[in-house]
Write a protein that holds these residues in place. Sequence first.
Motif, short mmCIF file in Angstrom:
data_model
loop_
_atom_site.label_atom_id
_atom_site.label_comp_id
_atom_site.label_asym_id
_atom_site.label_seq_id
_atom_site.Cartn_x
_atom_site.Cartn_y
_atom_site.Cartn_z
N VAL A 146 0.72 -1.11 0.00
CA VAL A 146 -0.17 -0.03 0.10
C VAL A 146 0.70 1.30 -0.06
O VAL A 146 0.29 2.34 -0.16
CB VAL A 146 -1.07 -0.12 1.32
CG1 VAL A 146 -1.72 -1.06 1.23
CG2 VAL A 146 0.06 0.12 2.56
N ILE A 147 2.24 1.12 0.24
CA ILE A 147 3.03 2.21 0.24
C ILE A 147 4.34 1.37 -0.28
O ILE A 147 4.82 0.62 0.01
CB ILE A 147 3.30 2.84 1.62
CG1 ILE A 147 4.21 3.97 1.63
CG2 ILE A 147 3.79 1.79 2.68
CD1 ILE A 147 4.11 4.84 2.95
N TYR A 148 5.04 2.58 -1.35
CA TYR A 148 6.12 1.82 -1.90
C TYR A 148 6.85 3.17 -2.67
O TYR A 148 5.98 3.99 -3.38
CB TYR A 148 5.96 0.47 -2.96
CG TYR A 148 5.04 0.76 -3.87
CD1 TYR A 148 5.14 1.23 -5.02
CD2 TYR A 148 3.81 0.39 -3.53
CE1 TYR A 148 4.48 1.65 -6.12
CE2 TYR A 148 2.75 0.56 -4.64
CZ TYR A 148 3.08 1.06 -5.81
OH TYR A 148 2.04 1.13 -7.00
N ASP A 149 8.32 3.04 -2.92
CA ASP A 149 8.77 3.79 -4.06
C ASP A 149 9.14 3.13 -5.22
O ASP A 149 9.54 3.69 -6.32
CB ASP A 149 10.43 4.18 -3.45
CG ASP A 149 10.13 4.89 -2.10
OD1 ASP A 149 9.43 6.18 -2.21
OD2 ASP A 149 10.35 4.63 -0.94
N GLU A 150 9.07 1.57 -5.12
CA GLU A 150 9.35 0.96 -6.45
C GLU A 150 8.62 -0.42 -6.19
O GLU A 150 8.49 -0.93 -4.95
CB GLU A 150 10.94 0.66 -6.49
CG GLU A 150 11.31 -0.10 -7.73
CD GLU A 150 12.61 -0.18 -7.80
OE1 GLU A 150 13.24 -0.99 -8.46
OE2 GLU A 150 13.38 0.84 -7.29
N LEU A 151 7.80 -0.94 -7.14
CA LEU A 151 6.87 -1.94 -7.28
C LEU A 151 7.70 -3.14 -8.26
O LEU A 151 7.82 -2.88 -9.16
CB LEU A 151 5.48 -1.58 -7.54
CG LEU A 151 4.58 -2.88 -7.18
CD1 LEU A 151 4.15 -3.21 -5.83
CD2 LEU A 151 3.21 -2.57 -7.83
N ILE A 152 7.50 -4.31 -7.40
CA ILE A 152 7.86 -5.67 -8.43
C ILE A 152 6.69 -6.67 -8.39
O ILE A 152 6.29 -6.99 -7.47
CB ILE A 152 9.12 -6.32 -7.72
CG1 ILE A 152 10.32 -5.42 -7.48
CG2 ILE A 152 9.77 -7.53 -8.49
CD1 ILE A 152 11.47 -5.60 -6.72
#
Length: 302
Positions: A146-152
């Motif tokens: 729900v919170i991130y700087d980069e998603l994989i």
Amino acid sequence: MKEITAKIQETAARLLTEGRVDIFIGWQKGEFGYNTKPFFAHSPEEADKLVFDEYSIHNLSNALLKFRDGHQKIGIVVKGCDSRGIVRLLEDNQFKRERLYIVGVCCPGMKDPLKKMYQDSGFAVQVNGDAELADKCRYCIQPNPVIYDELIGEKREPRLPEDRFKEVKELETKSYDERYQFFEQVLSTCIRCYACRQACVACNCRTCIFDETRPQWVGRETSISDNMMYHLVRAFHMAGRCVECGECERVCPVGIPLMLINRKLIKDVGEFFGPYEAGMEYKEGAKPPLSVYREDDPDDFI
């Protein structure tokens, strides 16, 4: 999951090389195949030890409490429940957002290493539920960060059962005496090891009430009254704050159904103050329902 592992290693090495983080928190493989454990990479070379597999079950957000008084910038890999834990820490003012670089991973569901250990032990141990899926993942409402700087990875759908609160509702149908007998039975097995407290990201008080000696709020012995005191006080501290990562119940050595208690409170908070789900989004300055007071709060229960 090899592609995810490679991407995590690449990201960690890049962040450490560029000096954007001082530490990168993820998982590494242990001695056994099911023994994946938290790992702290301090250099680009150590990034090669990072992995992501079906046993990356630990909620890493709890590890951030070790660094809350420092100044290090930290990179961290989070699944959906882990990211809700980070929101919990930010709302509790335990960590500053600018110190974090969050790498989100869309979670396919984790296997329980304890179930696998039992299966491989050679003993006739009954394994309840789906042996391929951790019990806590059966109730997951948010597999995506729900919170991130980069998603994989690609976003996934929740794996919720038809009635998320079925077991809670069954307990609510019992009489007061039956409920007391139920909790007296399950809590009498508690050895007060405090593993549930240590694994919980919402248990972030600097000095726990149960570590106080002046005054001493609860005795050191494992009597039923002291056990109930511990679990009731802790449960109320979780009301409106539990992110349902399920780590408390998973690490309990005597199998106390702690998430049954937590889900009862989640259900009640949602009905009385909601709809509300803890840690589902981060808004600066936001607080859980029971952490704020308004003059128009309902008080008909008094």
